[in-house]
Design a protein around this motif. Structure first.
Motif, PDB file in Angstrom:
ATOM      1  N   GLU A 107       0.891  -1.407   0.298  1.00 12.50           N
ATOM      2  CA  GLU A 107      -0.013  -0.262  -0.249  1.00 12.50           C
ATOM      3  C   GLU A 107       0.713   1.408   0.049  1.00 12.50           C
ATOM      4  OE1 GLU A 107      -3.599   2.639   2.398  1.00 12.50           O
ATOM      5  OE2 GLU A 107      -2.751   0.375   3.372  1.00 12.50           O
ATOM      6  N   GLN A 108       0.377   1.915  -0.663  1.00  7.42           N
ATOM      7  CA  GLN A 108       0.808   3.545  -0.740  1.00  7.42           C
ATOM      8  C   GLN A 108      -0.178   4.692  -0.798  1.00  7.42           C
ATOM      9  OE1 GLN A 108       4.889   4.518  -0.494  1.00  7.42           O
ATOM     10  NE2 GLN A 108       4.459   2.788   0.261  1.00  7.42           N
ATOM     11  N   SER A 109      -0.690   4.552   0.354  1.00  9.02           N
ATOM     12  CA  SER A 109      -1.841   5.609   0.625  1.00  9.02           C
ATOM     13  C   SER A 109      -1.812   7.215   0.841  1.00  9.02           C
ATOM     14  CB  SER A 109      -3.442   4.764   0.538  1.00  9.02           C
ATOM     15  OG  SER A 109      -3.128   4.573   2.272  1.00  9.02           O
ATOM     16  N   PRO A 110      -2.521   7.598   1.328  1.00  8.76           N
ATOM     17  CA  PRO A 110      -2.378   8.393   2.112  1.00  8.76           C
ATOM     18  C   PRO A 110      -2.245   8.602   3.471  1.00  8.76           C
ATOM     19  CG  PRO A 110      -3.942  10.010   0.004  1.00  8.76           C
ATOM     20  CD  PRO A 110      -3.865   8.092   0.137  1.00  8.76           C
ATOM     21  N   ARG A 111      -2.721   7.130   3.499  1.00  4.73           N
ATOM     22  CA  ARG A 111      -3.032   7.123   5.251  1.00  4.73           C
ATOM     23  C   ARG A 111      -2.135   6.699   5.775  1.00  4.73           C
ATOM     24  NH1 ARG A 111      -6.750   2.355   4.858  1.00  4.73           N
ATOM     25  NH2 ARG A 111      -6.174   1.017   3.467  1.00  4.73           N
ATOM     26  N   LEU A 112      -0.908   5.981   4.324  1.00  8.78           N
ATOM     27  CA  LEU A 112       0.265   5.836   5.596  1.00  8.78           C
ATOM     28  C   LEU A 112       1.666   7.056   5.130  1.00  8.78           C
ATOM     29  CD1 LEU A 112      -0.402   3.363   3.654  1.00  8.78           C
ATOM     30  CD2 LEU A 112       1.575   2.726   4.252  1.00  8.78           C
ATOM     31  N   PHE A 113       0.906   8.699   4.682  1.00  3.20           N
ATOM     32  CA  PHE A 113       2.192   9.627   4.613  1.00  3.20           C
ATOM     33  C   PHE A 113       2.202  10.159   5.998  1.00  3.20           C
ATOM     34  CE2 PHE A 113       3.428  13.547   3.167  1.00  3.20           C
ATOM     35  CZ  PHE A 113       4.571  13.724   1.845  1.00  3.20           C
ATOM     36  N   PHE A 114       2.614   9.929   6.872  1.00  5.61           N
ATOM     37  CA  PHE A 114       2.455  10.424   8.112  1.00  5.61           C
ATOM     38  C   PHE A 114       3.680   9.136   9.169  1.00  5.61           C
ATOM     39  CE2 PHE A 114       1.870   9.813  12.647  1.00  5.61           C
ATOM     40  CZ  PHE A 114       1.715  11.184  12.944  1.00  5.61           C
ATOM     41  N   GLY A 115       4.377   9.932  10.013  1.00  4.20           N
ATOM     42  CA  GLY A 115       5.259   9.301  11.100  1.00  4.20           C
ATOM     43  C   GLY A 115       5.858  10.414  12.074  1.00  4.20           C
ATOM     44  N   SER A 116       6.057   8.937  12.792  1.00  2.20           N
ATOM     45  CA  SER A 116       6.952  10.446  13.854  1.00  2.20           C
ATOM     46  C   SER A 116       8.255   9.576  14.822  1.00  2.20           C
ATOM     47  CB  SER A 116       6.035  10.156  15.428  1.00  2.20           C
ATOM     48  OG  SER A 116       5.740   8.988  15.538  1.00  2.20           O
ATOM     49  N   GLY A 117       7.947   8.653  14.000  1.00  5.48           N
ATOM     50  CA  GLY A 117       9.720   7.547  14.188  1.00  5.48           C
ATOM     51  C   GLY A 117      10.880   8.010  13.249  1.00  5.48           C
ATOM     52  N   LEU A 118      11.475   6.808  13.110  1.00  2.74           N
ATOM     53  CA  LEU A 118      11.924   6.844  12.212  1.00  2.74           C
ATOM     54  C   LEU A 118      11.674   7.072  10.065  1.00  2.74           C
ATOM     55  CD1 LEU A 118      14.840   3.583  13.247  1.00  2.74           C
ATOM     56  CD2 LEU A 118      15.328   6.383  13.858  1.00  2.74           C
ATOM     57  N   ALA A 119      10.700   7.041   9.997  1.00  2.40           N
ATOM     58  CA  ALA A 119      10.309   7.241   8.896  1.00  2.40           C
ATOM     59  C   ALA A 119       8.978   6.857   8.826  1.00  2.40           C
ATOM     60  CB  ALA A 119      10.715   5.877   7.440  1.00  2.40           C
ATOM     61  N   PHE A 120       8.459   7.546   7.758  1.00  2.00           N
ATOM     62  CA  PHE A 120       7.021   7.263   7.368  1.00  2.00           C
ATOM     63  C   PHE A 120       6.569   6.338   7.437  1.00  2.00           C
ATOM     64  CE2 PHE A 120       5.305  12.124   6.104  1.00  2.00           C
ATOM     65  CZ  PHE A 120       5.641  12.488   6.853  1.00  2.00           C
ATOM     66  N   LYS A 121       5.350   5.341   7.773  1.00  2.00           N
ATOM     67  CA  LYS A 121       4.441   4.205   7.676  1.00  2.00           C
ATOM     68  C   LYS A 121       4.720   3.778   5.805  1.00  2.00           C
ATOM     69  CE  LYS A 121       1.301   5.493   9.391  1.00  2.00           C
ATOM     70  NZ  LYS A 121      -0.447   5.432   9.647  1.00  2.00           N
ATOM     71  N   SER A 122       4.836   5.211   4.627  1.00  2.00           N
ATOM     72  CA  SER A 122       4.328   4.365   3.694  1.00  2.00           C
ATOM     73  C   SER A 122       6.362   4.554   3.002  1.00  2.00           C
ATOM     74  CB  SER A 122       4.582   6.040   2.383  1.00  2.00           C
ATOM     75  OG  SER A 122       5.034   7.093   3.123  1.00  2.00           O
ATOM     76  N   VAL A 123       7.267   4.555   3.818  1.00  2.00           N
ATOM     77  CA  VAL A 123       8.741   4.654   3.609  1.00  2.00           C
ATOM     78  C   VAL A 123       9.450   3.238   3.705  1.00  2.00           C
ATOM     79  CG1 VAL A 123      11.142   5.021   4.060  1.00  2.00           C
ATOM     80  CG2 VAL A 123       8.928   6.659   3.321  1.00  2.00           C
ATOM     81  N   VAL A 124       8.493   2.296   5.587  1.00  5.83           N
ATOM     82  CA  VAL A 124       9.165   1.688   6.152  1.00  5.83           C
ATOM     83  C   VAL A 124       7.955   0.849   5.315  1.00  5.83           C
ATOM     84  CG1 VAL A 124       8.330   0.089   8.048  1.00  5.83           C
ATOM     85  CG2 VAL A 124       8.919   2.318   8.531  1.00  5.83           C
ATOM     86  N   ALA A 125       7.211   0.763   4.475  1.00  7.83           N
ATOM     87  CA  ALA A 125       6.547  -0.393   3.949  1.00  7.83           C
ATOM     88  C   ALA A 125       6.903  -1.174   2.107  1.00  7.83           C
ATOM     89  CB  ALA A 125       4.928   0.345   3.333  1.00  7.83           C
ATOM     90  N   ALA A 126       7.401  -0.105   1.968  1.00  5.21           N
ATOM     91  CA  ALA A 126       8.104   0.761   0.557  1.00  5.21           C
ATOM     92  C   ALA A 126      10.215   0.041   0.400  1.00  5.21           C
ATOM     93  CB  ALA A 126       8.700   1.399   0.119  1.00  5.21           C
ATOM     94  N   ARG A 127       9.865  -0.763   2.167  1.00  2.56           N
ATOM     95  CA  ARG A 127      11.462  -0.783   2.288  1.00  2.56           C
ATOM     96  C   ARG A 127      11.669  -2.470   2.501  1.00  2.56           C
ATOM     97  NH1 ARG A 127      13.591   3.825   6.542  1.00  2.56           N
ATOM     98  NH2 ARG A 127      14.391   5.269   5.281  1.00  2.56           N
ATOM     99  N   VAL A 128      10.135  -2.983   3.267  1.00  3.45           N
ATOM    100  CA  VAL A 128       9.888  -4.323   3.432  1.00  3.45           C
ATOM    101  C   VAL A 128       9.212  -4.904   2.544  1.00  3.45           C
ATOM    102  CG1 VAL A 128       7.671  -3.581   4.219  1.00  3.45           C
ATOM    103  CG2 VAL A 128       9.405  -5.936   4.659  1.00  3.45           C
ATOM    104  N   ALA A 129       8.986  -4.568   1.190  1.00  4.31           N
ATOM    105  CA  ALA A 129       8.603  -4.662  -0.091  1.00  4.31           C
ATOM    106  C   ALA A 129       9.127  -4.854  -0.272  1.00  4.31           C
ATOM    107  CB  ALA A 129       7.932  -3.904  -0.381  1.00  4.31           C
ATOM    108  N   SER A 130      10.593  -4.179  -1.293  1.00  2.29           N
ATOM    109  CA  SER A 130      11.911  -4.203  -1.785  1.00  2.29           C
ATOM    110  C   SER A 130      12.243  -4.743  -0.875  1.00  2.29           C
ATOM    111  CB  SER A 130      12.808  -2.765  -1.591  1.00  2.29           C
ATOM    112  OG  SER A 130      13.334  -3.099  -2.421  1.00  2.29           O
ATOM    113  N   LEU A 131      13.184  -5.584   0.361  1.00  3.49           N
ATOM    114  CA  LEU A 131      13.815  -6.581   1.485  1.00  3.49           C
ATOM    115  C   LEU A 131      12.910  -7.574   1.121  1.00  3.49           C
ATOM    116  CD1 LEU A 131      16.119  -6.438   2.913  1.00  3.49           C
ATOM    117  CD2 LEU A 131      14.510  -6.764   4.804  1.00  3.49           C
ATOM    118  N   VAL A 132      11.912  -7.952   0.929  1.00  8.30           N
ATOM    119  CA  VAL A 132      11.232  -9.318   0.129  1.00  8.30           C
ATOM    120  C   VAL A 132      11.239  -9.993  -1.626  1.00  8.30           C
ATOM    121  CG1 VAL A 132       9.206 -10.616  -0.192  1.00  8.30           C
ATOM    122  CG2 VAL A 132       9.534  -9.292   1.884  1.00  8.30           C
TER     123      VAL A 132
END
Length: 322
Positions: A107-132
């Motif tokens: 998923e890459q939706s506006p509700r993932l375009f948010f983050g208070s930690g190391l990265a936005f949720k959209s970025v975490v989702a993209a990174r794990v997809a790439s790793l897999v």
């Protein structure tokens, strides 16, 4: 309710530092594959290894050829069309599959375009997809997937090709780059993506579902249940700490699409209600995973991705043999 945009007065991470992900970064994720034994350690009972080495649902073999029936052949493999045409019994021969399709729904939706930690949720989702994806390719499996969340579905059919994976990562990076807080999340996107996966995947495939933790509604749960009947599933919901708990920080203001919301986070009842909604979402994912006997690898934006995956890989998934 969970925050879907940056609160007024909140300082977001610098652009390019966990806010959006580039194609170059997703390509570089291939260097981290060796840090996480996703497919490469059969002796380790991790979710992906367990799924990958399980018996495939369905025959798990590919058609090879037809020959004349011989004594001892399984009558269930008789090719009746050839038999009727030649007036002589013929049987189908199969050979074992050497690879399996790995289908990554991310998923890459506006509700993932948010983050208070190391990265936005959209970025975490993209990174794990790439790793897999890189891990599957290194294991000589076919890799493809679907990027969904805003606009039309972006699909790449599974192939054992680096070019195929790069196309998927390019679609992923472009989708990430197009996210902003002024967009509406397509509420039907998750269900449409799951329905497309049901159409595209054959028995024995592995579908890796990477989405916002808040994406699991009644319709999506039904689609996941139907999909799990035919393919193996790995569930990867992504959340941010602020999705689950509000800090006692006084009056919090949120703004989106011209609308504004104020929450008094000093009010214990407000924080408790917020936390209970988050706990209900988490419990729903766990009940679904337990009911369908699926591995669940929840990820957050607060910690390093690889560290989290390592923790999950040390936990035996449901149904595995110790």
């Amino acid at each position: 309710m969970a925050p879907t945009s940056t609160a007024v007065g909140q300082t977001a991470p610098a652009r390019g530092d966990g806010v959006q992900v580039s194609l170059a970064e997703l390509i570089d994720m291939r260097h981290r594959v060796r840090e996480v034994p996703l497919f490469s350690s059969p002796n380790r009972r991790s979710p992906l290894v367990g799924l990958h080495h399980s018996k495939l649902r369905g025959r798990g073999v590919d058609f090879d050829q037809v020959r004349i029936y011989q004594a001892g052949d399984d009558v269930r493999t008789i090719d009746w069309r050839v038999t009727a045409r030649t007036q002589e019994p013929h049987t189908k021969l199969f050979h074992e599959e050497r690879e399996r399709p790995i289908y990554i729904l991310v998923e890459q939706s506006p509700r993932l375009f948010f983050g208070s930690g190391l990265a936005f949720k959209s970025v975490v989702a993209a990174r794990v997809a790439s790793l897999v994806g890189w891990a599957a390719l290194s294991h000589n499996d076919r890799v493809g997937g679907l990027v969904f969340g805003h606009g039309e579905l972006q699909e790449i059919k599974p192939r054992r090709s680096k070019q195929s994976l790069l196309q998927l990562l390019d679609r992923l990076a472009r989708a990430s780059a197009g996210l902003n807080t002024e967009q509406n999340t397509d509420s039907d996107a998750f269900g449409l993506a799951l329905r497309r996966a049901r159409e595209a995947l054959r028995p024995g495939s592995l579908a890796v579902v990477i989405c916002d933790e808040r994406a699991l509604g009644d319709a999506a749960e039904q689609q996941l249940t139907l999909l799990a009947r035919h393919v193996d599933l790995l569930l990867v919901p992504v959340h941010d700490p602020l999705d689950r708990a509000l800090p006692a920080a006084g009056l919090l203001r949120f703004a989106q699409f011209g609308a504004r919301l104020e929450l008094d986070s000093h009010d214990p009842s407000v924080r408790q209600s917020y936390r209970q909604q988050a706990e209900a979402r988490t419990a729903r994912w766990r009940r679904l995973a337990d009911r369908l006997r699926l591995p669940l690898m929840a990820l957050d934006t607060q910690r390093d991705l690889v560290d989290q995956l390592r923790e999950h890989l040390n936990v035996q998934h449901p149904g595995a043999t110790r």
